[in-house]
Design a protein around this motif. Structure first.
Motif, PDB file in Angstrom:
ATOM      1  N   GLN A 172     -10.484  -3.956  -3.289  1.00  0.00           N
ATOM      2  CA  GLN A 172     -10.785  -3.239  -4.598  1.00  0.00           C
ATOM      3  C   GLN A 172     -12.186  -3.515  -5.073  1.00  0.00           C
ATOM      4  O   GLN A 172     -12.814  -2.504  -5.518  1.00  0.00           O
ATOM      5  CB  GLN A 172      -9.723  -4.281  -5.445  1.00  0.00           C
ATOM      6  CG  GLN A 172      -8.438  -3.841  -5.605  1.00  0.00           C
ATOM      7  CD  GLN A 172      -7.680  -4.917  -6.321  1.00  0.00           C
ATOM      8  OE1 GLN A 172      -7.656  -6.164  -6.240  1.00  0.00           O
ATOM      9  NE2 GLN A 172      -7.254  -4.354  -7.652  1.00  0.00           N
ATOM     10  N   PHE A 220      -6.124   0.408  -7.825  1.00  0.00           N
ATOM     11  CA  PHE A 220      -7.105   1.224  -7.470  1.00  0.00           C
ATOM     12  C   PHE A 220      -7.599   2.132  -8.468  1.00  0.00           C
ATOM     13  O   PHE A 220      -8.645   2.351  -8.861  1.00  0.00           O
ATOM     14  CB  PHE A 220      -6.918   1.627  -5.921  1.00  0.00           C
ATOM     15  CG  PHE A 220      -6.871   0.494  -5.007  1.00  0.00           C
ATOM     16  CD1 PHE A 220      -7.928   0.169  -4.515  1.00  0.00           C
ATOM     17  CD2 PHE A 220      -5.693   0.203  -4.717  1.00  0.00           C
ATOM     18  CE1 PHE A 220      -7.840  -1.060  -3.544  1.00  0.00           C
ATOM     19  CE2 PHE A 220      -5.520  -0.980  -3.473  1.00  0.00           C
ATOM     20  CZ  PHE A 220      -6.715  -1.508  -2.823  1.00  0.00           C
ATOM     21  N   ILE A 266      -6.760  -7.516  -0.049  1.00  0.00           N
ATOM     22  CA  ILE A 266      -6.482  -6.078  -0.946  1.00  0.00           C
ATOM     23  C   ILE A 266      -7.882  -6.399  -2.146  1.00  0.00           C
ATOM     24  O   ILE A 266      -8.307  -5.594  -2.741  1.00  0.00           O
ATOM     25  CB  ILE A 266      -5.233  -6.133  -1.428  1.00  0.00           C
ATOM     26  CG1 ILE A 266      -4.221  -5.475  -0.402  1.00  0.00           C
ATOM     27  CG2 ILE A 266      -5.273  -5.118  -2.765  1.00  0.00           C
ATOM     28  CD1 ILE A 266      -2.585  -5.693  -0.724  1.00  0.00           C
ATOM     29  N   THR A 320       1.622   0.484  -7.480  1.00  0.00           N
ATOM     30  CA  THR A 320       0.743  -0.567  -7.108  1.00  0.00           C
ATOM     31  C   THR A 320      -0.567   0.020  -6.941  1.00  0.00           C
ATOM     32  O   THR A 320      -1.619  -0.644  -7.265  1.00  0.00           O
ATOM     33  CB  THR A 320       1.022  -1.352  -5.990  1.00  0.00           C
ATOM     34  OG1 THR A 320       2.560  -1.980  -6.083  1.00  0.00           O
ATOM     35  CG2 THR A 320       0.347  -2.692  -5.574  1.00  0.00           C
ATOM     36  N   ILE A 321      -0.540   1.013  -6.144  1.00  0.00           N
ATOM     37  CA  ILE A 321      -1.993   1.790  -6.137  1.00  0.00           C
ATOM     38  C   ILE A 321      -2.658   2.155  -7.266  1.00  0.00           C
ATOM     39  O   ILE A 321      -3.676   1.751  -7.380  1.00  0.00           O
ATOM     40  CB  ILE A 321      -1.702   2.988  -4.897  1.00  0.00           C
ATOM     41  CG1 ILE A 321      -1.335   2.707  -3.757  1.00  0.00           C
ATOM     42  CG2 ILE A 321      -3.147   3.693  -4.767  1.00  0.00           C
ATOM     43  CD1 ILE A 321      -2.382   1.709  -2.747  1.00  0.00           C
ATOM     44  N   MET A 322      -1.830   2.816  -8.020  1.00  0.00           N
ATOM     45  CA  MET A 322      -2.414   2.961  -9.421  1.00  0.00           C
ATOM     46  C   MET A 322      -2.953   1.964 -10.030  1.00  0.00           C
ATOM     47  O   MET A 322      -4.122   2.146 -10.835  1.00  0.00           O
ATOM     48  CB  MET A 322      -1.197   3.908 -10.124  1.00  0.00           C
ATOM     49  CG  MET A 322      -0.926   5.152  -9.731  1.00  0.00           C
ATOM     50  SD  MET A 322       0.329   5.967 -10.542  1.00  0.00           S
ATOM     51  CE  MET A 322      -0.626   6.538 -12.213  1.00  0.00           C
ATOM     52  N   LEU A 373       0.860  -1.313  -0.133  1.00  0.00           N
ATOM     53  CA  LEU A 373       0.050  -0.138   0.198  1.00  0.00           C
ATOM     54  C   LEU A 373       0.937   1.427   0.056  1.00  0.00           C
ATOM     55  O   LEU A 373       0.507   2.298  -0.001  1.00  0.00           O
ATOM     56  CB  LEU A 373      -0.869   0.047   1.178  1.00  0.00           C
ATOM     57  CG  LEU A 373      -2.021  -1.116   1.128  1.00  0.00           C
ATOM     58  CD1 LEU A 373      -2.916  -1.154   2.459  1.00  0.00           C
ATOM     59  CD2 LEU A 373      -2.701  -1.005  -0.038  1.00  0.00           C
ATOM     60  N   ARG A 374       2.090   1.261   0.341  1.00  0.00           N
ATOM     61  CA  ARG A 374       3.103   2.396   0.199  1.00  0.00           C
ATOM     62  C   ARG A 374       3.387   2.517  -1.290  1.00  0.00           C
ATOM     63  O   ARG A 374       4.143   3.588  -1.408  1.00  0.00           O
ATOM     64  CB  ARG A 374       4.343   2.242   1.350  1.00  0.00           C
ATOM     65  CG  ARG A 374       3.824   2.693   2.655  1.00  0.00           C
ATOM     66  CD  ARG A 374       5.170   2.287   3.320  1.00  0.00           C
ATOM     67  NE  ARG A 374       4.736   2.809   4.712  1.00  0.00           N
ATOM     68  CZ  ARG A 374       5.658   2.237   5.845  1.00  0.00           C
ATOM     69  NH1 ARG A 374       6.515   1.721   5.755  1.00  0.00           N
ATOM     70  NH2 ARG A 374       4.956   2.636   6.973  1.00  0.00           N
ATOM     71  N   ASP A 375       3.261   1.558  -2.077  1.00  0.00           N
ATOM     72  CA  ASP A 375       4.028   1.650  -3.175  1.00  0.00           C
ATOM     73  C   ASP A 375       2.986   2.427  -4.437  1.00  0.00           C
ATOM     74  O   ASP A 375       1.926   1.920  -4.555  1.00  0.00           O
ATOM     75  CB  ASP A 375       4.215   0.172  -3.919  1.00  0.00           C
ATOM     76  CG  ASP A 375       4.987   0.257  -5.258  1.00  0.00           C
ATOM     77  OD1 ASP A 375       6.197   0.358  -5.072  1.00  0.00           O
ATOM     78  OD2 ASP A 375       4.247   0.092  -6.322  1.00  0.00           O
ATOM     79  N   ARG A 376       3.318   3.355  -4.880  1.00  0.00           N
ATOM     80  CA  ARG A 376       2.247   4.419  -5.663  1.00  0.00           C
ATOM     81  C   ARG A 376       2.159   3.564  -6.959  1.00  0.00           C
ATOM     82  O   ARG A 376       0.874   3.831  -7.415  1.00  0.00           O
ATOM     83  CB  ARG A 376       3.127   5.588  -5.933  1.00  0.00           C
ATOM     84  CG  ARG A 376       3.158   6.608  -4.980  1.00  0.00           C
ATOM     85  CD  ARG A 376       3.882   8.055  -5.348  1.00  0.00           C
ATOM     86  NE  ARG A 376       4.056   8.565  -4.017  1.00  0.00           N
ATOM     87  CZ  ARG A 376       4.750   9.658  -4.017  1.00  0.00           C
ATOM     88  NH1 ARG A 376       5.441  10.112  -5.211  1.00  0.00           N
ATOM     89  NH2 ARG A 376       5.224  10.500  -2.860  1.00  0.00           N
TER      90      ARG A 376
END
Lengths: 239, 371
Positions: free
Chosen positions: B232, B27, B228, B22-24, B17-20
């Motif tokens: 999602q 999500f 996760i 991965t978030i992009m 969840l800290r990896d931008r």
């Protein structure tokens, strides 16, 4: 009782004809700082992984303070700093230490206080809440060592702990190891740096192609680098 | 042991969840896809579902009563939007794109010898053409045969029993579950990259120097991504229900048995996590694993009715869709949102997804090399 006894250990990677370790035997006395030296392919890292229980299908015997490995409980007697910097760069130093503390079964409060101690020992206390990805190579290497020290092991296994770092970090690590050893911790130091081994260690095991070619006190060796080249030859070891 | 598992899960969640990126990927990408593709599809859906008004131009060349009556009926029909006739030739009117149909009522229409002429734009949609012809025919029959309301007469002969919207989903019914599933399968990218990164940097090997069992480490890898996946789906659902209604005319309808989303989402998350674990186990490098994961997910989406609704796929692709787990996942959600299916109707799809998950976990278990 020795801190570490390795008796006739033979280990082979399935896809290679030659044994990575061949009838390998050595001992580390309790409270000593012992060097494990050898060229590329000598089997140093393989030996570390056998001792730490990562490789289990070997012949021979490994005992740590008299207890035969692999043994779950005895793993806690070992602190291991692998050659690659094996910490989570997406976590802070404190988060890394608390995580590995939990893996070692330490209660949270104990892990937190020990984390603070080892961070101070390794000069990282001011950067405890910083993501490890922002650390320099030397800082990451020191954190790698801090993780190994966290659960107060009796035997510290270090695989090339100073490779690729600046002189200041290297000096700091030497100082830390000397202090830990003086406090009674047994250290097995695998290294390429002869000056480092000769300065820090009282005993040395020289390995080549998976076998022991010298095992004895450092005091009998005048110049470790010359001795090393005489024993292992001057040809390049690129394989 | 519980403490170790909790820390393994916490560690994995923090890293992911800290990896931008991965978030992009997990999500923001599906939210953007839902937003833009729902809007893009709305025009098509308006035609299919609500019957966009037939735009046409009427040219009445007759001054007779019946011709005027037909003109009035055409212009007054609720399904028709009559446009003012430009002072142009029919071909030019169509070529200018002002309308797709010109209806000419010729002189002598009332005699029955001069039929109503329909000039269609050649590239007109076939369904639209049939609908327009059918409507004008009905109105012409009403006028010529002096029937007041042909549709009322026809209701005695033909009754439509089709339930509304049971085959073709609305844009949101299509895109919300579709791109939630799509993104859930993309979990295989961070999962496999994370696993292989830990193998390469030695952190995974380091874990084995502690008294932690392989089973615990495995669970510590699976559970975070499973959680996760569920997050999602919840996020996509919230976007569909609460946000998209402000941008799109058809609000998202959850169906008559929305509780069925719970078992369906749990089964889909098992399938997607299983797929991710399998990719992590068979991939040798991070690049290889991420390429394999992305290509597989896109292909599964193409075949599974994610990119284009399954209902409008050609027959061959409809049959091929069953090879894609995304098809089963999407159809399970459509059973809930669209078809008001009982649980017994959804259950077979859950079984297929569970079998897919078990096969993936089995392959992963056989192929995984921890060290």
């Amino acid at each position: 009782m020795n801190a570490l006894d390795i008796s006739a250990v033979t280990y082979s990677y399935g896809n290679k004809a030659a044994n990575a370790l061949n009838n390998f035997s050595m001992s580390v006395a309790p409270g000593s700082m012992h060097a494990l030296v050898g060229p590329n392919g000598a089997g140093k890292s393989t030996l570390m992984r056998v001792i730490t229980g990562q490789f289990r299908s070997y012949a021979g015997r490994v005992t740590i303070y008299g207890r035969t490995m692999p043994d779950r409980d005895t793993l806690l007697s070992i602190g291991y700093a692998p050659q690659p910097i094996s910490v989570y760069t997406g976590l802070t130093a404190m988060e890394n230490l608390l995580f590995f503390g939990a893996m070692a079964g330490m209660p949270k409060t104990r892990a937190a206080s020990r984390a603070q101690e080892v961070l101070e020992q390794t000069g990282l206390a001011d950067h405890a809440r910083q993501l490890v990805s922002t650390y320099s190579g030397g800082m990451q290497r020191r954190l790698n060592l801090a993780v190994a020290l966290l659960h107060s092991p009796l035997l510290l296994l270090l695989d090339e702990p100073t490779v690729g770092i600046d002189p200041q970090s290297r000096y700091h690590i030497y100082e830390t190891l000397t202090a830990l050893n003086a406090a009674g911790m047994t250290v097995l130091l695998s290294t390429h740096i002869m000056e480092e081994a000769q300065r820090l260690c009282r005993a040395v095991t020289l390995a080549d192609k998976g076998t022991v070619i010298y095992d004895g006190p450092m005091s009998e060796i005048d110049n470790l680098e010359r001795f090393f080249l005489e024993k292992t030859g001057r040809g390049l070891r690129d394989d | 042991m519980t403490g170790q598992l909790k820390e393994l899960i916490r560690k994995e969640m923090l890293i992911v969840l800290r990896d931008r990126q991965t978030i992009m990927l997990l999500f923001l990408m599906p939210v953007a896809l839902i937003f833009f593709l729902s809007l893009a599809m709305e025009g098509v859906w308006t035609d299919k579902l609500t019957g966009r008004k037939i735009q046409l131009v009427v040219k009445n060349e007759s001054a007779s009563f019946k011709a005027k009556l037909l003109e009035q009926k055409i212009k007054a029909d609720p399904a028709i939007q009559a446009l003012d006739r430009p002072d142009q030739d029919n071909d030019l009117i169509l070529a200018d794109g002002k309308t797709q149909l010109v209806v000419t009522i010729p002189e002598g229409f009332e005699t029955g010898n001069h039929p109503v002429e329909l000039y269609f734009e050649p590239a007109i949609d076939a369904g639209y053409k049939i609908a327009a012809r059918s409507l004008i025919t009905s109105l012409a029959v009403e006028v010529v045969m002096d029937i007041d309301n042909l549709e009322a007469v026809m209701q005695a002969l033909i009754v439509e029993k089709t339930k509304p919207n049971r085959e073709l989903p609305t844009p949101l019914q299509q895109t919300v579950p579709a791109y939630a599933i799509f993104a859930m399968f993309f979990i295989s990218i961070p999962l496999s990259i994370g696993f292989l990164k830990e193998k390469n940097d030695g952190t995974l090997q380091r874990l084995f120097t502690y008294p932690v069992s392989t089973h615990l480490i495995t669970l510590g890898k699976i559970i975070p991504y499973y959680i996760i996946n569920i997050l999602q789906f919840i996020l996509m659902l919230l976007v569909g229900v609460f946000i998209m209604q402000h941008f799109i005319s058809h609000a998202f309808y959850l169906g008559e048995h929305p509780w069925q989303m719970i078992p369906v989402t749990l089964a889909v998350a098992a399938a997607t996590t299983g797929f991710g674990v399998m990719i992590a186990a068979v991939g040798r490098t991070q690049e290889q694993a991420s390429t394999l994961a992305a290509v597989s997910a896109v292909l599964m989406a193409v075949f599974g009715g994610i990119m284009v609704p399954h209902a409008v796929l050609p027959a061959v692709l409809k049959k091929a869709a069953v090879i894609s787990p995304m098809y089963w996942a999407h159809q399970a959600y459509l059973d809930i949102f669209l078809r008001a299916a009982p649980f017994s109707g959804v259950a077979p799809k859950l079984i297929v997804l569970t079998i897919f998950a078990v096969i993936c976990f089995y392959i992963a278990g056989r192929r995984v090399k921890w060290i």
